[in-house]
Design a protein around this motif. Structure first.
Motif, PDB file in Angstrom:
ATOM      1  N   ASP A   1      -3.143   0.984  -4.744  1.00  0.00           N
ATOM      2  CA  ASP A   1      -2.693   2.386  -4.734  1.00  0.00           C
ATOM      3  C   ASP A   1      -3.865   3.358  -4.632  1.00  0.00           C
ATOM      4  OD1 ASP A   1      -3.766   2.044  -7.210  1.00  0.00           O
ATOM      5  OD2 ASP A   1      -2.096   2.915  -8.320  1.00  0.00           O
TER       6      ASP A   1
ATOM      7  N   MET B   1       0.833  -1.200   0.000  1.00  0.00           N
ATOM      8  CA  MET B   1       0.000   0.000   0.000  1.00  0.00           C
ATOM      9  C   MET B   1       0.871   1.255   0.000  1.00  0.00           C
ATOM     10  SD  MET B   1      -3.094  -1.162   2.518  1.00  0.00           S
ATOM     11  CE  MET B   1      -2.071  -1.855   3.801  1.00  0.00           C
TER      12      MET B   1
ATOM     13  N   THR C   1       7.541   0.968  -4.871  1.00  0.00           N
ATOM     14  CA  THR C   1       6.559  -0.084  -4.611  1.00  0.00           C
ATOM     15  C   THR C   1       6.590  -1.154  -5.702  1.00  0.00           C
ATOM     16  OG1 THR C   1       5.140   1.543  -3.544  1.00  0.00           O
ATOM     17  CG2 THR C   1       4.107  -0.519  -4.206  1.00  0.00           C
TER      18      THR C   1
ATOM     19  N   ILE D   1      -4.893   6.865   0.422  1.00  0.00           N
ATOM     20  CA  ILE D   1      -4.564   6.369   1.739  1.00  0.00           C
ATOM     21  C   ILE D   1      -5.681   6.704   2.710  1.00  0.00           C
ATOM     22  CG2 ILE D   1      -2.083   6.295   1.545  1.00  0.00           C
ATOM     23  CD1 ILE D   1      -1.930   9.045   2.646  1.00  0.00           C
TER      24      ILE D   1
ATOM     25  N   ARG E   1       0.366  -7.042   5.266  1.00  0.00           N
ATOM     26  CA  ARG E   1       0.083  -5.723   4.700  1.00  0.00           C
ATOM     27  C   ARG E   1       1.349  -4.880   4.833  1.00  0.00           C
ATOM     28  NH1 ARG E   1      -3.388  -6.494   8.633  1.00  0.00           N
ATOM     29  NH2 ARG E   1      -2.803  -4.625   9.782  1.00  0.00           N
TER      30      ARG E   1
ATOM     31  N   GLY F   1       5.881   4.459   2.326  1.00  0.00           N
ATOM     32  CA  GLY F   1       5.769   5.896   2.164  1.00  0.00           C
ATOM     33  C   GLY F   1       7.138   6.545   2.118  1.00  0.00           C
TER      34      GLY F   1
ATOM     35  N   ILE G   1       1.995   4.979   0.233  1.00  0.00           N
ATOM     36  CA  ILE G   1       1.513   6.153   0.955  1.00  0.00           C
ATOM     37  C   ILE G   1       1.963   7.381   0.174  1.00  0.00           C
ATOM     38  CG2 ILE G   1       1.590   7.414   3.137  1.00  0.00           C
ATOM     39  CD1 ILE G   1       0.552   4.641   3.591  1.00  0.00           C
TER      40      ILE G   1
ATOM     41  N   LYS H   1       2.701  -2.996  13.972  1.00  0.00           N
ATOM     42  CA  LYS H   1       3.392  -2.891  12.697  1.00  0.00           C
ATOM     43  C   LYS H   1       4.869  -2.661  12.990  1.00  0.00           C
ATOM     44  CE  LYS H   1      -0.541  -0.606  10.571  1.00  0.00           C
ATOM     45  NZ  LYS H   1      -0.990   0.627   9.898  1.00  0.00           N
TER      46      LYS H   1
ATOM     47  N   GLU I   1       3.046  -1.145   4.185  1.00  0.00           N
ATOM     48  CA  GLU I   1       2.888   0.258   3.839  1.00  0.00           C
ATOM     49  C   GLU I   1       4.227   0.812   3.385  1.00  0.00           C
ATOM     50  OE1 GLU I   1       1.072   2.340   7.110  1.00  0.00           O
ATOM     51  OE2 GLU I   1      -0.491   0.812   7.282  1.00  0.00           O
TER      52      GLU I   1
ATOM     53  N   ARG J   1      -8.716   1.576   3.535  1.00  0.00           N
ATOM     54  CA  ARG J   1      -7.969   0.700   2.647  1.00  0.00           C
ATOM     55  C   ARG J   1      -7.331  -0.448   3.432  1.00  0.00           C
ATOM     56  NH1 ARG J   1      -2.789   2.876  -0.756  1.00  0.00           N
ATOM     57  NH2 ARG J   1      -2.118   3.357   1.347  1.00  0.00           N
ATOM     58  N   GLY J   2      -6.668  -0.108   4.529  1.00  0.00           N
ATOM     59  CA  GLY J   2      -6.038  -1.138   5.348  1.00  0.00           C
ATOM     60  C   GLY J   2      -7.060  -2.118   5.921  1.00  0.00           C
TER      61      GLY J   2
ATOM     62  N   ASP K   1       9.673   5.556   4.763  1.00  0.00           N
ATOM     63  CA  ASP K   1      10.276   4.233   4.612  1.00  0.00           C
ATOM     64  C   ASP K   1      11.343   4.252   3.523  1.00  0.00           C
ATOM     65  OD1 ASP K   1       8.243   2.911   6.397  1.00  0.00           O
ATOM     66  OD2 ASP K   1       6.955   3.685   4.806  1.00  0.00           O
TER      67      ASP K   1
END
Length: 506
Positions: free
Chosen positions: A346, A307, A323, A349, A365, A369, A309, A390, A367, A353-354, A372
Motif C-alpha cells: 500500500d 496494490m 483490498t 502509487i 500483480r 482502485g 490505488i 493488464k 491493482e 511500485r509495480g 475497479d
RNA sequence: CGGGACGUGGCUCAGUCUGGUAGAGCACAGCGUUCGGGACGCUGGGGUCGCAAGUUCAAAUCUUGCCGUCCCGACCA
C-alpha cells in the motif's frame, strides 16, 4: 516520465549475460554478497523461495520412506581420509579448522591459540561422517535399508564464486541410504533422480535431461553418478541435481557391515543424492527476462501482490477494506499444496511500485482502485506477459479461477523453456561442425552461442579431455532415454553406439 | 598461484597526471505539487578519501609497504 529504457534490467541478456544475471539477483532483492569471501546473504524474498523448494522436496522424500536427521558440520580429518577418490576430489576445496580458541596477542588483536590435535574439516559433503553413524546403526540385514536425509549448509572453498550458482557456503539437502541389496540401492539412486526431475519440471518449470555422468564427471568415490541437466538461456548447461550409486566404496571405508539372511557378513550398498540453493540460480537463468526474474507460481515466494490505488484520502478506507477483503478470500485458496501467499503493497502509487514487483518476479500483480471497486472487479497483470498487458476481471471470477490462472502461468513457463531447449539442441555428426557450433564469432566478447550438441562419443576419456581442452565443452550426460544408434565419435571417428549431450557448463 | 585493473557518503562514480583541506547522480528524510506505466521542485542528513609510514607549510592527489575486491587464466559437483 520514464527515463529508463524499455527494460528494467540493464544490460539485457543479449548484451551481457553474466552481468544481466548479477543485476537480476540484485533487483529481485533475493540475495546479496556478504563481507565474507564467496558467501551470500539470502534475503527474505530469496529465502522464502528456498523454504518452498524445501517443503515440497521434503514431502516427496518422506513419501518414499526417507526420514530427516542431522549430523555435525565438522568432520575429523581421519574420517575424510578413508575413501581415496573422495579425498582426491574434495581435498582442494576443504576449509579446515585447526584452532579452537582466541587470545589477545601482544601486538593487539585476537590470535588463535589452542591448536587442535587433529584438524577438523568443515563438511563439503557428509558421506564419511554419516557413514560412521551408519556403521554403528547396522548389524543385521533387518536394520536395512536406512533412508536418511539432512538439510544443511556445506562449505566448498571454490576459486571463483557466483551468487547462488557457486558459493563458498551453500544450503542443500543430502540424502544418504544404505541397503542390503545392490539392486535395491541402484533403484533408490534412480528413484531419487526421478524425484529431482519431477520436482524440477513440475515445480520449478525447468525441463531437465536425465542421464548418467561419464567417469571423469563422476562424484569422487561413486560407482555411478546420475544427474539432471538443464539448459540456461545462454544455452549453457546447469547440473541441477545428482544422485550417486556408491557401490560398497563408502561402506568399506566406513565399515558398514551387516549379517545377511544366510549368515554371511557383507558390506552395505550405499547411495547419496542432493540438490542445493543452486536451483535458485537455475530458476533465474532459465526463466528470467530483461525485466528481471520470473517465479513459477508453485514455488514463488508469494503468488500475488495487491496494490491499492488511492488517489484521494477520502477513498482510502474503502479501497483498503476492499483490498484486505480480497486478500483474505485469496488466502483461503490453496495452490500447489499450500495456501496462497498474498502480499499487500500500500505504498504510494506510481510506476516504481509495480516495477519493483516485476523485478521480484511475482506471478500476479493486482491493482485495485475506485474504478475497479465500482464494477466489483480487479485489474490483473501476469508476470509471464508483457508489463502492459493488464486485464480487468470480475472479483468473484478472479477468486474462482485463480488456480487456473496460476496453472496457466506455470505451464507457459515450462513450455517456453522446453521450446528454447529444443530449439538449441542439435544433432551434430561432423567434427568441423561441432567445433564451429561451440566457437563464438566474436572471440573478444563472445556472443551467446552453442547449445546442447547430441553427438557420438567412443567412450574414451582421451576424446573427452581433448574436447574439453579445445572448446571448454564437456559431456553433460549420457541420456537414459537414448536410442541405440551406430555412428562415429565426434572427436576421433571410432565407432560409437549412442549419442551423448555435449555442452558448455556452469 | 601467474597476468591486469581498482579501493572516495548506502550504491555507481568524478576529482589523482599538474598537492591547497571533498563533489555529482541515484538512494534516504521533511514539505509541497503529482499519481491507474519507472513523477517533479525546494530543503536537509550522511564521508578520519582501504590501512600504515614517509615527503611537504599543506596529501584523496606524490613515494614505499601492507590489506582487500574485481576481471582473465589455472582450479572446480
Amino acid at each position: 516520465m520514464a527515463k529508463k529504457g524499455k527494460t528494467a534490467i540493464e544490460p539485457t541478456r543479449d548484451e551481457d549475460y553474466p552481468e544481466w544475471y548479477q543485476q537480476v539477483v540484485k533487483a529481485s532483492d533475493m540475495a546479496e554478497k556478504s563481507p565474507v569471501r564467496g558467501c551470500m546473504v539470502i534475503k527474505p524474498w530469496g529465502y522464502a523461495l528456498w523454504e518452498n523448494i524445501r517443503h515440497n522436496l521434503d514431502d516427496m522424500f518422506k513419501s518414499t520412506g526417507v526420514k530427516n536427521a542431522y549430523f555435525p558440520i565438522f568432520i575429523p580429518l581421519a574420517f575424510f581420509e578413508k575413501e581415496a577418490e573422495h579425498v582426491e576430489g574434495f581435498a582442494k576445496e576443504c576449509a579446515v579448522v585447526t584452532h579452537h580458541r582466541l587470545e589477545q596477542s601482544p601486538e593487539g588483536g585476537l590470535v588463535p591459540a589452542g591448536k587442535l590435535t587433529e584438524p577438523l574439516i568443515i563438511r563439503p559433503t557428509s558421506e564419511t561422517i554419516i557413514g560412521d553413524s551408519f556403521s554403528k546403526w547396522v548389524s543385521s540385514y533387518r536394520d536395512l535399508p536406512i533412508l536418511i536425509n539432512q538439510w544443511a549448509n556445506i562449505v566448498r572453498w571454490e576459486m571463483r564464486t557466483r551468487i547462488f550458482l557457486r558459493t563458498s557456503e551453500f544450503l542443500w539437502q543430502e540424502g544418504h541410504t544404505a541397503h542390503a541389496d545392490k539392486e535395491e540401492a541402484v533403484r533408490r539412486t534412480r528413484m531419487m533422480l526421478n524425484i529431482y526431475a519431477r520436482f524440477a519440471e513440475d515445480y520449478l518449470a525447468i525441463p531437465v535431461m536425465k542421464g548418467e555422468k561419464t567417469f571423469s564427471e563422476r562424484f569422487p568415490g561413486a560407482v555411478n553418478t546420475y544427474c539432471i541437466e538443464a539448459m540456461m538461456q545462454d544455452r549453457k548447461a546447469l547440473q541441477a541435481g545428482t544422485s550417486h550409486f556408491l557401490g560398497q566404496n563408502f561402506s568399506r571405508a566406513s565399515d558398514i557391515r551387516f549379517q545377511s539372511a544366510d549368515e554371511t557378513e557383507e558390506f552395505a550398498w550405499t547411495t547419496s543424492w542432493g540438490v542445493s540453493t543452486r536451483l535458485i540460480g537455475g530458476l533465474i537463468m532459465c526463466h528470467g527476462d530483461d525485466d528481471g526474474i520470473i517465479l513459477p507460481p508453485k514455488i514463488a515466494s508469494s503468488q500475488i501482490v495487491l496494490m491499492p490505488i488511492v488517489r484521494k484520502q477520502s477513498q482510502r478506507q474503502e479501497v483498503m477494506e476492499y483490498t484486505e477483503n480480497l486478500a483474505k478470500a485469496l488466502k483461503e485458496k490453496r495452490y500447489g499444496g499450500r495456501r496462497l501467499s498474498v502480499e499487500i503493497d500500500d505504498r504510494e502509487i506510481g510506476g516504481a511500485r509495480g516495477w519493483e514487483w516485476i523485478k521480484k518476479g511475482i506471478p500476479l500483480r493486482v491493482e485495485i482502485g475506485p474504478r475497479d471497486i465500482a464494477q466489483n472487479s480487479v485489474f490483473v497483470a501476469r508476470r509471464d506477459q508483457t508489463p502492459k498487458e493488464k486485464t480487468s476481471i470480475g472479483r468473484e471470477r478472479f477468486i474462482i479461477q485463480i488456480d487456473h490462472i496460476l496453472d496457466e502461468i506455470q505451464h507457459n513457463m515450462f513450455n517456453k523453456a522446453l521450446a528454447f531447449r529444443k530449439k538449441n539442441t542439435v544433432s551434430i555428426n561432423h567434427r568441423e561442425e561441432f567445433y564451429q557450433f561451440f566457437t563464438p564469432k566474436d572471440q573478444k566478447k563472445p556472443e551467446i552461442h552453442g547449445g546442447f550438441a547430441m553427438s557420438h562419443w567412443c567412450g574414451e576419456e582421451a576424446c573427452e579431455t581433448r574436447i574439453k581442452d579445445d572448446l571448454k565443452v564437456t559431456i553433460r550426460c549420457i541420456p537414459f532415454d537414448n536410442e541405440r544408434e551406430d555412428g562415429e565419435c565426434i572427436c576421433c571417428g571410432r565407432p560409437s553406439r549412442e549419442r551423448v549431450v555435449f555442452a558448455k557448463a556452469y
